[in-house]
Scaffold this motif. Structure first.
Motif, PDB file in Angstrom:
ATOM      1  N   VAL A   5       0.847  -1.177   0.000  1.00 18.77           N
ATOM      2  CA  VAL A   5       0.000   0.000   0.000  1.00 18.77           C
ATOM      3  C   VAL A   5       0.891   1.238   0.000  1.00 18.77           C
ATOM      4  CG1 VAL A   5      -1.757   1.270   1.285  1.00 18.77           C
ATOM      5  CG2 VAL A   5      -1.836  -1.225   1.230  1.00 18.77           C
ATOM      6  N   LEU A   6       0.637   2.144  -0.933  1.00 17.25           N
ATOM      7  CA  LEU A   6       1.375   3.389  -1.025  1.00 17.25           C
ATOM      8  C   LEU A   6       1.231   4.159   0.288  1.00 17.25           C
ATOM      9  CD1 LEU A   6       2.966   5.208  -3.041  1.00 17.25           C
ATOM     10  CD2 LEU A   6       0.759   6.225  -3.641  1.00 17.25           C
ATOM     11  N   GLN A   7       2.336   4.638   0.849  1.00 14.71           N
ATOM     12  CA  GLN A   7       2.329   5.341   2.130  1.00 14.71           C
ATOM     13  C   GLN A   7       2.499   6.849   1.990  1.00 14.71           C
ATOM     14  OE1 GLN A   7       1.849   3.693   5.198  1.00 14.71           O
ATOM     15  NE2 GLN A   7       1.318   2.033   3.811  1.00 14.71           N
ATOM     16  N   ALA A  22      -4.004   5.772  -6.040  1.00 18.33           N
ATOM     17  CA  ALA A  22      -3.685   4.662  -5.133  1.00 18.33           C
ATOM     18  C   ALA A  22      -4.898   3.804  -4.779  1.00 18.33           C
ATOM     19  CB  ALA A  22      -3.016   5.198  -3.868  1.00 18.33           C
ATOM     20  N   GLY A  23      -5.709   3.482  -5.759  1.00 21.51           N
ATOM     21  CA  GLY A  23      -6.855   2.604  -5.554  1.00 21.51           C
ATOM     22  C   GLY A  23      -8.105   3.282  -5.044  1.00 21.51           C
ATOM     23  N   GLY A  24      -8.066   4.592  -4.893  1.00 20.90           N
ATOM     24  CA  GLY A  24      -9.226   5.335  -4.405  1.00 20.90           C
ATOM     25  C   GLY A  24      -9.410   6.624  -5.191  1.00 20.90           C
ATOM     26  N   ILE A  25     -10.226   7.511  -4.642  1.00 20.46           N
ATOM     27  CA  ILE A  25     -10.467   8.827  -5.242  1.00 20.46           C
ATOM     28  C   ILE A  25      -9.843   9.873  -4.319  1.00 20.46           C
ATOM     29  CG2 ILE A  25     -12.221  10.513  -5.924  1.00 20.46           C
ATOM     30  CD1 ILE A  25     -12.173   8.024  -7.699  1.00 20.46           C
ATOM     31  N   ASN A 146     -25.380  -0.900  17.058  1.00 21.00           N
ATOM     32  CA  ASN A 146     -26.183  -0.764  15.838  1.00 21.00           C
ATOM     33  C   ASN A 146     -25.315  -1.054  14.614  1.00 21.00           C
ATOM     34  OD1 ASN A 146     -28.284   0.088  17.437  1.00 21.00           O
ATOM     35  ND2 ASN A 146     -28.206   2.210  16.800  1.00 21.00           N
ATOM     36  N   GLU A 147     -25.935  -1.585  13.586  1.00 17.78           N
ATOM     37  CA  GLU A 147     -25.210  -1.853  12.345  1.00 17.78           C
ATOM     38  C   GLU A 147     -25.476  -0.738  11.346  1.00 17.78           C
ATOM     39  OE1 GLU A 147     -25.205  -5.687  10.681  1.00 17.78           O
ATOM     40  OE2 GLU A 147     -24.665  -6.633  12.575  1.00 17.78           O
ATOM     41  N   PHE A 148     -24.383  -0.106  10.900  1.00 19.72           N
ATOM     42  CA  PHE A 148     -24.458   0.953   9.909  1.00 19.72           C
ATOM     43  C   PHE A 148     -23.439   0.685   8.818  1.00 19.72           C
ATOM     44  CE2 PHE A 148     -25.836   3.695  13.637  1.00 19.72           C
ATOM     45  CZ  PHE A 148     -27.167   3.655  13.300  1.00 19.72           C
ATOM     46  N   LEU A 149     -23.466   1.527   7.804  1.00 20.18           N
ATOM     47  CA  LEU A 149     -22.523   1.428   6.695  1.00 20.18           C
ATOM     48  C   LEU A 149     -21.133   1.909   7.122  1.00 20.18           C
ATOM     49  CD1 LEU A 149     -24.874   2.997   4.012  1.00 20.18           C
ATOM     50  CD2 LEU A 149     -24.236   0.577   4.193  1.00 20.18           C
ATOM     51  N   VAL A 150     -20.116   1.404   6.444  1.00 22.66           N
ATOM     52  CA  VAL A 150     -18.737   1.853   6.636  1.00 22.66           C
ATOM     53  C   VAL A 150     -18.152   2.095   5.252  1.00 22.66           C
ATOM     54  CG1 VAL A 150     -16.451   1.262   7.506  1.00 22.66           C
ATOM     55  CG2 VAL A 150     -18.490   0.488   8.751  1.00 22.66           C
ATOM     56  N   ARG A 151     -17.578   3.265   5.053  1.00 19.63           N
ATOM     57  CA  ARG A 151     -16.900   3.591   3.790  1.00 19.63           C
ATOM     58  C   ARG A 151     -15.462   3.972   4.134  1.00 19.63           C
ATOM     59  NH1 ARG A 151     -18.615   5.358  -1.451  1.00 19.63           N
ATOM     60  NH2 ARG A 151     -16.763   5.036  -2.728  1.00 19.63           N
ATOM     61  N   PRO A 152     -14.538   3.040   4.010  1.00 23.19           N
ATOM     62  CA  PRO A 152     -13.156   3.278   4.412  1.00 23.19           C
ATOM     63  C   PRO A 152     -12.437   4.333   3.554  1.00 23.19           C
ATOM     64  CG  PRO A 152     -13.572   0.925   4.187  1.00 23.19           C
ATOM     65  CD  PRO A 152     -14.741   1.665   3.584  1.00 23.19           C
ATOM     66  N   VAL A 153     -11.427   4.893   4.164  1.00 17.79           N
ATOM     67  CA  VAL A 153     -10.564   5.867   3.509  1.00 17.79           C
ATOM     68  C   VAL A 153      -9.108   5.459   3.702  1.00 17.79           C
ATOM     69  CG1 VAL A 153     -12.187   7.786   3.776  1.00 17.79           C
ATOM     70  CG2 VAL A 153     -10.483   7.362   5.561  1.00 17.79           C
ATOM     71  N   ARG A 154      -8.224   6.128   3.000  1.00 19.31           N
ATOM     72  CA  ARG A 154      -6.782   5.953   3.154  1.00 19.31           C
ATOM     73  C   ARG A 154      -6.190   7.360   3.201  1.00 19.31           C
ATOM     74  NH1 ARG A 154      -4.878   2.270  -1.270  1.00 19.31           N
ATOM     75  NH2 ARG A 154      -5.719   0.685   0.087  1.00 19.31           N
ATOM     76  N   SER A 155      -5.070   7.500   3.874  1.00 19.87           N
ATOM     77  CA  SER A 155      -4.392   8.783   3.975  1.00 19.87           C
ATOM     78  C   SER A 155      -2.923   8.607   3.634  1.00 19.87           C
ATOM     79  CB  SER A 155      -4.566   9.331   5.401  1.00 19.87           C
ATOM     80  OG  SER A 155      -3.928  10.557   5.553  1.00 19.87           O
ATOM     81  N   LEU A 156      -2.424   9.431   2.711  1.00 21.36           N
ATOM     82  CA  LEU A 156      -1.031   9.373   2.299  1.00 21.36           C
ATOM     83  C   LEU A 156      -0.295  10.622   2.784  1.00 21.36           C
ATOM     84  CD1 LEU A 156      -1.503   8.422  -1.462  1.00 21.36           C
ATOM     85  CD2 LEU A 156      -1.236   6.875   0.476  1.00 21.36           C
ATOM     86  N   MET A 157       0.914  10.446   3.292  1.00 15.61           N
ATOM     87  CA  MET A 157       1.739  11.606   3.627  1.00 15.61           C
ATOM     88  C   MET A 157       2.147  12.289   2.333  1.00 15.61           C
ATOM     89  SD  MET A 157       4.166  10.498   6.802  1.00 15.61           S
ATOM     90  CE  MET A 157       5.117   9.350   5.852  1.00 15.61           C
ATOM     91  N   ILE A 158       2.103  13.614   2.340  1.00 13.19           N
ATOM     92  CA  ILE A 158       2.552  14.389   1.186  1.00 13.19           C
ATOM     93  C   ILE A 158       3.979  14.855   1.465  1.00 13.19           C
ATOM     94  CG2 ILE A 158       2.172  16.440  -0.227  1.00 13.19           C
ATOM     95  CD1 ILE A 158      -0.815  16.177   0.447  1.00 13.19           C
ATOM     96  N   GLN A 159       4.880  14.556   0.530  1.00 10.13           N
ATOM     97  CA  GLN A 159       6.289  14.942   0.690  1.00 10.13           C
ATOM     98  C   GLN A 159       6.578  16.217  -0.076  1.00 10.13           C
ATOM     99  OE1 GLN A 159       8.212  11.465  -0.848  1.00 10.13           O
ATOM    100  NE2 GLN A 159       7.998  10.373   1.069  1.00 10.13           N
TER     101      GLN A 159
END
Length: 159
Positions: A5-7, A22-25, A146-159
């Motif tokens: 996974v790109l960091q 990186a696989g997302g928007i 309670n059961e709800f939706l989950v929409r995961p995210v990713r965070s990349l460090m900006i160099q």
């Protein structure tokens, strides 16, 4: 075999907001713990309970750091946190959820509007924050079981 996974990413390599990365928007740039980061909305979505009602999870109370919250949740046995981490992602914090709502309002991402989405920020032993992406409501009155939706995210460090 585990997927790499790109960091981090160079600032000059960032696409326009709303473009694939990186696989997302790519949602937006933001600052977290003194580091500029790029927030990505991942395509995965699933449903589940935040955790056990009445059990306060140490380390899951950050308003801004969804990755730290998600790791603390996973260590306590939260199935949605474990699943998000297995995807190389995490459950957004309150701040990160609000950044997703801004991107949705700007027409950059699509988010389901027909249900509540869990955020990783814990409110108390009995509840955690959730967000309704139809209108951007932030709520903390729902029980962790309670059961709800989950929409995961990713965070990349900006160099």
């Amino acid at each position: 075999m585990t997927q790499s996974v790109l960091q981090s990413i160079a600032a000059a390599e960032l696409p326009e907001r709303g473009q694939e990365l990186a696989g997302g928007i790519f949602v937006t740039r933001y600052w977290l713990n003194g580091q500029e980061r790029a927030l990505l909305l991942m395509p995965d979505e699933f449903e589940g309970a935040w955790g056990e009602y009445g059990a306060k999870i140490d380390g899951a109370g950050s308003y801004s750091d969804g990755e730290a919250n998600t790791r603390a949740m996973a260590e306590a046995g939260s199935q949605i946190a474990i699943k998000a981490l297995e995807l190389g992602a995490f459950i957004p914090s309150c701040l990160e959820g609000q950044l997703l709502m801004v991107a949705k309002a700007d027409g950059l991402v699509n988010l389901r509007e027909d249900g509540w989405h869990w955020l990783s920020s814990q409110r108390s032993a009995g509840s955690a924050y959730s967000m309704g992406f139809e209108d951007g409501w932030l709520n903390y009155g729902f029980r962790k079981g309670n059961e709800f939706l989950v929409r995961p995210v990713r965070s990349l460090m900006i160099q």
